[in-house]
Design a protein around this motif. Structure first.
Motif, PDB file in Angstrom:
ATOM      1  N   TYR A  21       0.831  -1.198   0.000  1.00 33.40           N
ATOM      2  CA  TYR A  21       0.000   0.000   0.000  1.00 33.40           C
ATOM      3  C   TYR A  21       0.870   1.253   0.000  1.00 33.40           C
ATOM      4  CZ  TYR A  21       1.070  -0.306   4.990  1.00 33.40           C
ATOM      5  OH  TYR A  21       1.723  -0.399   6.186  1.00 33.40           O
ATOM      6  N   ARG A  22       0.261   2.355  -0.492  1.00 29.77           N
ATOM      7  CA  ARG A  22       0.976   3.637  -0.568  1.00 29.77           C
ATOM      8  C   ARG A  22       0.049   4.764  -0.105  1.00 29.77           C
ATOM      9  NH1 ARG A  22       3.195   4.002  -6.618  1.00 29.77           N
ATOM     10  NH2 ARG A  22       0.959   4.055  -7.004  1.00 29.77           N
ATOM     11  N   PHE A  23       0.571   5.643   0.725  1.00 33.80           N
ATOM     12  CA  PHE A  23      -0.114   6.873   1.092  1.00 33.80           C
ATOM     13  C   PHE A  23       0.424   8.000   0.219  1.00 33.80           C
ATOM     14  CE2 PHE A  23      -1.062   4.359   4.802  1.00 33.80           C
ATOM     15  CZ  PHE A  23      -2.278   4.850   5.269  1.00 33.80           C
ATOM     16  N   ARG A  24      -0.476   8.849  -0.278  1.00 37.35           N
ATOM     17  CA  ARG A  24      -0.088  10.000  -1.106  1.00 37.35           C
ATOM     18  C   ARG A  24      -0.523  11.297  -0.433  1.00 37.35           C
ATOM     19  NH1 ARG A  24       1.287   9.169  -6.490  1.00 37.35           N
ATOM     20  NH2 ARG A  24       1.007   7.053  -7.309  1.00 37.35           N
ATOM     21  N   ASP A  25       0.244  12.378  -0.684  1.00 37.53           N
ATOM     22  CA  ASP A  25      -0.130  13.681  -0.152  1.00 37.53           C
ATOM     23  C   ASP A  25      -1.039  14.401  -1.156  1.00 37.53           C
ATOM     24  OD1 ASP A  25       1.436  14.651  -2.170  1.00 37.53           O
ATOM     25  OD2 ASP A  25       2.994  15.485  -0.888  1.00 37.53           O
ATOM     26  N   PRO A  26      -1.514  15.621  -0.865  1.00 36.38           N
ATOM     27  CA  PRO A  26      -2.449  16.301  -1.777  1.00 36.38           C
ATOM     28  C   PRO A  26      -1.880  16.548  -3.172  1.00 36.38           C
ATOM     29  CG  PRO A  26      -2.549  17.311   0.387  1.00 36.38           C
ATOM     30  CD  PRO A  26      -1.408  16.329   0.427  1.00 36.38           C
ATOM     31  N   GLN A  27      -0.550  16.632  -3.325  1.00 38.49           N
ATOM     32  CA  GLN A  27       0.048  16.810  -4.642  1.00 38.49           C
ATOM     33  C   GLN A  27       0.283  15.482  -5.375  1.00 38.49           C
ATOM     34  OE1 GLN A  27       1.347  18.784  -1.958  1.00 38.49           O
ATOM     35  NE2 GLN A  27      -0.064  20.320  -2.759  1.00 38.49           N
ATOM     36  N   GLY A  28      -0.116  14.373  -4.758  1.00 36.63           N
ATOM     37  CA  GLY A  28       0.053  13.072  -5.398  1.00 36.63           C
ATOM     38  C   GLY A  28       1.375  12.406  -5.121  1.00 36.63           C
ATOM     39  N   ARG A  29       2.237  13.021  -4.320  1.00 40.38           N
ATOM     40  CA  ARG A  29       3.521  12.414  -3.995  1.00 40.38           C
ATOM     41  C   ARG A  29       3.339  11.237  -3.039  1.00 40.38           C
ATOM     42  NH1 ARG A  29       6.699  17.923  -2.519  1.00 40.38           N
ATOM     43  NH2 ARG A  29       4.628  18.393  -1.738  1.00 40.38           N
ATOM     44  N   VAL A  30       4.083  10.185  -3.295  1.00 43.87           N
ATOM     45  CA  VAL A  30       4.051   9.032  -2.394  1.00 43.87           C
ATOM     46  C   VAL A  30       4.863   9.378  -1.155  1.00 43.87           C
ATOM     47  CG1 VAL A  30       4.680   6.605  -2.101  1.00 43.87           C
ATOM     48  CG2 VAL A  30       3.813   7.417  -4.299  1.00 43.87           C
ATOM     49  N   ILE A  31       4.226   9.333   0.020  1.00 43.46           N
ATOM     50  CA  ILE A  31       4.923   9.702   1.254  1.00 43.46           C
ATOM     51  C   ILE A  31       5.191   8.494   2.144  1.00 43.46           C
ATOM     52  CG2 ILE A  31       4.023  12.059   1.221  1.00 43.46           C
ATOM     53  CD1 ILE A  31       2.003  11.178   3.376  1.00 43.46           C
ATOM     54  N   TYR A  32       4.554   7.359   1.837  1.00 44.39           N
ATOM     55  CA  TYR A  32       4.825   6.158   2.637  1.00 44.39           C
ATOM     56  C   TYR A  32       4.444   4.922   1.840  1.00 44.39           C
ATOM     57  CZ  TYR A  32       4.997   2.749   6.403  1.00 44.39           C
ATOM     58  OH  TYR A  32       5.326   1.665   7.163  1.00 44.39           O
ATOM     59  N   VAL A  33       5.304   3.896   1.921  1.00 46.69           N
ATOM     60  CA  VAL A  33       5.051   2.600   1.291  1.00 46.69           C
ATOM     61  C   VAL A  33       5.169   1.526   2.362  1.00 46.69           C
ATOM     62  CG1 VAL A  33       5.867   0.905  -0.393  1.00 46.69           C
ATOM     63  CG2 VAL A  33       5.894   3.333  -0.969  1.00 46.69           C
ATOM     64  N   GLY A  34       4.221   0.599   2.389  1.00 42.84           N
ATOM     65  CA  GLY A  34       4.277  -0.502   3.342  1.00 42.84           C
ATOM     66  C   GLY A  34       3.709  -1.772   2.730  1.00 42.84           C
ATOM     67  N   LYS A  35       3.943  -2.889   3.377  1.00 41.68           N
ATOM     68  CA  LYS A  35       3.401  -4.169   2.923  1.00 41.68           C
ATOM     69  C   LYS A  35       2.659  -4.816   4.081  1.00 41.68           C
ATOM     70  CE  LYS A  35       7.622  -6.854   3.881  1.00 41.68           C
ATOM     71  NZ  LYS A  35       7.448  -6.745   5.304  1.00 41.68           N
ATOM     72  N   ALA A  36       1.811  -5.781   3.764  1.00 40.11           N
ATOM     73  CA  ALA A  36       1.009  -6.428   4.807  1.00 40.11           C
ATOM     74  C   ALA A  36       0.629  -7.832   4.362  1.00 40.11           C
ATOM     75  CB  ALA A  36      -0.244  -5.604   5.097  1.00 40.11           C
ATOM     76  N   LYS A  37       0.548  -8.741   5.332  1.00 39.45           N
ATOM     77  CA  LYS A  37       0.016 -10.075   5.059  1.00 39.45           C
ATOM     78  C   LYS A  37      -1.497  -9.990   4.853  1.00 39.45           C
ATOM     79  CE  LYS A  37       3.417 -12.323   8.089  1.00 39.45           C
ATOM     80  NZ  LYS A  37       3.604 -13.161   9.306  1.00 39.45           N
ATOM     81  N   ASN A  38      -2.132  -9.083   5.607  1.00 41.82           N
ATOM     82  CA  ASN A  38      -3.566  -8.866   5.519  1.00 41.82           C
ATOM     83  C   ASN A  38      -3.803  -7.366   5.366  1.00 41.82           C
ATOM     84  OD1 ASN A  38      -6.329  -8.313   6.243  1.00 41.82           O
ATOM     85  ND2 ASN A  38      -6.443 -10.340   7.181  1.00 41.82           N
ATOM     86  N   LEU A  39      -4.143  -6.915   4.150  1.00 39.82           N
ATOM     87  CA  LEU A  39      -4.266  -5.485   3.885  1.00 39.82           C
ATOM     88  C   LEU A  39      -5.352  -4.836   4.729  1.00 39.82           C
ATOM     89  CD1 LEU A  39      -3.823  -5.406   0.012  1.00 39.82           C
ATOM     90  CD2 LEU A  39      -2.412  -4.170   1.654  1.00 39.82           C
ATOM     91  N   ARG A  40      -6.487  -5.523   4.902  1.00 39.32           N
ATOM     92  CA  ARG A  40      -7.592  -4.923   5.654  1.00 39.32           C
ATOM     93  C   ARG A  40      -7.185  -4.663   7.104  1.00 39.32           C
ATOM     94  NH1 ARG A  40     -13.260  -7.960   5.639  1.00 39.32           N
ATOM     95  NH2 ARG A  40     -13.044  -7.406   3.433  1.00 39.32           N
ATOM     96  N   SER A  41      -6.520  -5.647   7.705  1.00 36.43           N
ATOM     97  CA  SER A  41      -6.125  -5.483   9.099  1.00 36.43           C
ATOM     98  C   SER A  41      -5.090  -4.375   9.238  1.00 36.43           C
ATOM     99  CB  SER A  41      -5.572  -6.805   9.626  1.00 36.43           C
ATOM    100  OG  SER A  41      -5.045  -6.648  10.929  1.00 36.43           O
ATOM    101  N   ARG A  42      -4.127  -4.343   8.327  1.00 37.11           N
ATOM    102  CA  ARG A  42      -3.047  -3.362   8.442  1.00 37.11           C
ATOM    103  C   ARG A  42      -3.547  -1.946   8.185  1.00 37.11           C
ATOM    104  NH1 ARG A  42       0.831  -1.391  11.129  1.00 37.11           N
ATOM    105  NH2 ARG A  42       2.581  -0.539   9.962  1.00 37.11           N
ATOM    106  N   LEU A  43      -4.314  -1.730   7.131  1.00 32.35           N
ATOM    107  CA  LEU A  43      -4.763  -0.374   6.803  1.00 32.35           C
ATOM    108  C   LEU A  43      -5.752   0.153   7.841  1.00 32.35           C
ATOM    109  CD1 LEU A  43      -5.137  -0.535   2.913  1.00 32.35           C
ATOM    110  CD2 LEU A  43      -3.384   0.631   4.242  1.00 32.35           C
ATOM    111  N   SER A  44      -6.549  -0.723   8.398  1.00 33.62           N
ATOM    112  CA  SER A  44      -7.501  -0.269   9.425  1.00 33.62           C
ATOM    113  C   SER A  44      -6.788   0.282  10.644  1.00 33.62           C
ATOM    114  CB  SER A  44      -8.417  -1.429   9.837  1.00 33.62           C
ATOM    115  OG  SER A  44      -9.200  -1.869   8.747  1.00 33.62           O
TER     116      SER A  44
END
Length: 637
Positions: A21-44
């Protein structure tokens, strides 16, 4: 700051499979990248009550404007994709291990007709054998100088080698017997290659056997009463032993391992690694990073190994054994990834006892010392930078923090070959990957203000186009192919600095106004009295002569000037060279490009002989004569 609930995706829309998964700022820049075994659990876990988040995570989710994810089939793919995106986007909230320089290796270019031994940095090249890394660089240079006594292989550059061939005289190393001088035929191609092979075998672990062989030869020469040869062999043996003495044996001679250790506090972590090859410590590397992610030790080690070996491209730089202080997160997947890089199995483990555990303790002590030294040095730097940015913001009356500043400069000679430069600092530090160069022509090149208006218009029109193309950011799932993208050119700065006074400031301000941009502030720094001019202000802002804010602006202006002058000189030299080449019959675009690549400047091309011209791809005897005549003609000089 954004409210995380404004871009939070519905929980039911997030899959429960592995992914990145990637978080982006208002200008569309990627500010954080992470991985997860379970995306729903991690992003929540990012969208809980703010009080439950640690400060770094709180800052990240409130800086972001959207989150997106890519589903992968297994955790190994997640590991690989996460590393790829961290390397591509360098997100500000990810831990990124950056060396201040690449580390030196002893390299032998076995792919060349006459192999060359040299100290080499950077990415690996084809048909080159590497030994190392060594640190500091002085150690490998002294080692190579000693080895040349026994293995006098070529060390000169291609240009020096060609000149020696043409003149029939070797360089200084050839005269002092530290080069076998294949350039003048003192040694055959086959014998020189054998010398290079012996050097590679010596550095590859056969040093002890090689020394024993030399000692047998020395004894035989002494028995035959050939004392001069015996003395030379004795000196060779002593030279090779000195090479070994520089790297004491710490483990068994068949040991190839990288040993990592970490020292950390709440804010930063220091990493040290010892590179052990053939039982000797061949090199040492270190990093100090800010802990911008909420990682445990196991996750930290995983990210460390991802970036260290991913940046080195694995291969023969990756040893058979990697020793770490704690077992990394997802050890099996990480070991499988390292195996694909090296081409064979990598033993990834935590030493529990014995010599390797004792050596790791030494590495840990080095890491603790590095962290203490970093904190003592860095405290003043961080304070100074922060004070300079804060002081500048208050003096200019800018309501937003000066996170990114861009500076522009125009360079020309009497209105010809007009160019411009853009240099960038973020958080008070240069960001050279975002530097840009502009060529200016037509009506825009008639004076400095027109050129400044043209450059700012081009730069910020690109920003507007990319912002429109990006559209409204929406959280959700994306494909890996569509998620990848080139690094954006058009990130908006908080402040634009131009080199000049009111005319240049007015031109820059007008360019932004005409584009409808009202949230980027413009100032100019005039050289004469180092005055800071604001748009439409009758009087300048005078910063104290000894202030850190003025010093920051001066450094930025001088860097923009240096960057512009360098580009201008290169462009002027190329244009002069191309004008001369235009008049040579039979010289097409491909051959002109080859000449430019080989010589680079008009001065070097005019100094070239007919024989040197013939070495360029596509240049035959007749064309070389035409070219040489044109270059030596009096009206062309």
């Amino acid at each position: 700051m954004a409210d995380p609930q404004s871009y939070r995706p519905r929980t039911s829309d997030i899959p429960t499979t592995p992914g990145v998964y990637r978080f982006r700022d208002p200008q569309g820049r990627v500010i954080y990248v992470g991985k997860a075994k379970n995306l729903r659990s991690r992003l929540s876990s990012y969208f809980v009550k703010p009080a439950q988040l640690n400060p770094k995570t709180h800052a990240m989710v409130h800086t972001a404007a959207s989150v997106e994810w890519t589903v992968v089939s297994n955790e190994l793919e997640a590991l690989q994709l996460e590393y790829t995106w961290i390397k591509e986007f360098t997100p500000r909230f990810n831990i990124v291990f950056r060396d201040d320089k690449s580390y030196p290796y002893l390299a032998v270019t076995m792919g060349e007709k006459y192999p060359r031994a040299q100290v080499m940095r950077g990415d690996r090249r084809k048909d080159v054998k590497y030994f190392g890394p060594f640190y500091p660089a002085k150690a490998i240079r002294e080692t190579l100088d000693t080895l040349l006594r026994v293995f006098p292989v070529r060390t000169c550059s291609p240009g020096v080698f060609r000149r020696a061939q043409q003149s029939g005289r070797p360089c200084l190393l050839g005269y002092i017997d530290k080069c076998s001088a294949p350039c003048v035929g003192r040694i055959s191609e086959a014998d020189h290659r054998q010398l290079a092979d012996e050097l590679c075998r010596f550095m590859g672990g056969e040093g002890t056997a090689f020394i024993r062989d030399l000692e047998r030869q020395m004894g035989a020469a002494a028995a035959d009463m050939d004392y001069e040869r015996a003395a030379r062999l004795r000196d060779d043996v002593q030279a090779l032993r000195r090479v070994f003495e520089r790297n004491a044996v710490v483990l068994g001679e068949d040991t190839e391992a990288d040993i990592f250790a970490v020292a950390e506090d709440e804010l930063e972590a220091a990493v040290q690694v010892f590179h052990v090859r053939n039982g000797r410590i061949r090199g040492q590397r270190g990093w100090v990073v800010e802990k911008v992610e909420d990682f445990g030790p196991a996750q930290f080690i995983t990210h460390l190994l991802q970036q260290v070996y991913g940046n080195d491209d694995g291969g023969d730089r990756l040893p058979r054994e990697v020793l770490v202080p704690v077992e990394p997160d997802e050890r099996e997947h990480l070991a499988a990834w390292l195996k694909t890089l090296r081409g064979s199995a990598v033993n990834l483990r935590v030493p529990q006892r014995g010599e390797k555990a004792a050596l790791m303790e030494t590495v840990r002590e080095n890491a603790e010392q590095a962290l203490r030294l970093h904190k003592s040095r860095r405290a003043g730097d961080i304070t100074t930078r922060s004070a300079a940015l804060q002081e500048l913001q208050e003096a200019l009356g800018v309501p937003v923090p000066l996170m990114r500043i861009e500076c522009y400069d125009i360079s020309h000679v009497s209105g010809t070959n007009v160019v411009a430069s853009m240099v960038v600092v973020e958080d008070g530090l240069p960001k050279k990957s975002d530097y840009r160069k502009f060529s200016i022509s037509g009506q825009a090149a008639r004076d400095d203000t027109s050129a400044m208006y043209d450059v700012l218009t081009r730069r910020f029109k690109r920003y507007l186009d990319e912002r429109e193309a990006t559209g409204t950011l929406i959280s959700g799932q994306v494909e890996a192919e569509t998620a990848a993208g080139a690094r954006k050119f058009a990130y908006p700065p908080s402040l634009v600095v131009v080199d000049g006074g009111p005319p240049q400031v007015a031109a820059a301000s007008q360019a932004l106004t005409d584009l409808g941009i009202d949230d980027v502030y413009v100032v100019g720094l005039a050289k004469r009295l180092e005055e800071v001019w604001l748009p439409e202000d009758e009087f300048p802002v005078i910063l104290p002569r000894a202030s850190e804010s003025l010093y920051l602006l001066q450094r930025l202006r001088d860097e923009a000037h240096r960057f512009a002058i360098t580009f201008h000189r290169k462009k002027r030299s190329s244009s002069m060279l191309e004008s001369v080449l235009d008049d040579v019959p039979g010289l097409g675009p491909a051959k002109r490009t080859a000449l430019l690549k080989e010589f680079g400047s008009l001065k070097k091309l005019r100094a070239a002989s007919r024989e040197e011209l013939l070495t360029v791809s596509g240049i035959g005897p007749a064309l070389a004569d035409h070219l040489y005549t044109a270059l030596q003609a009096p009206d062309q000089s």
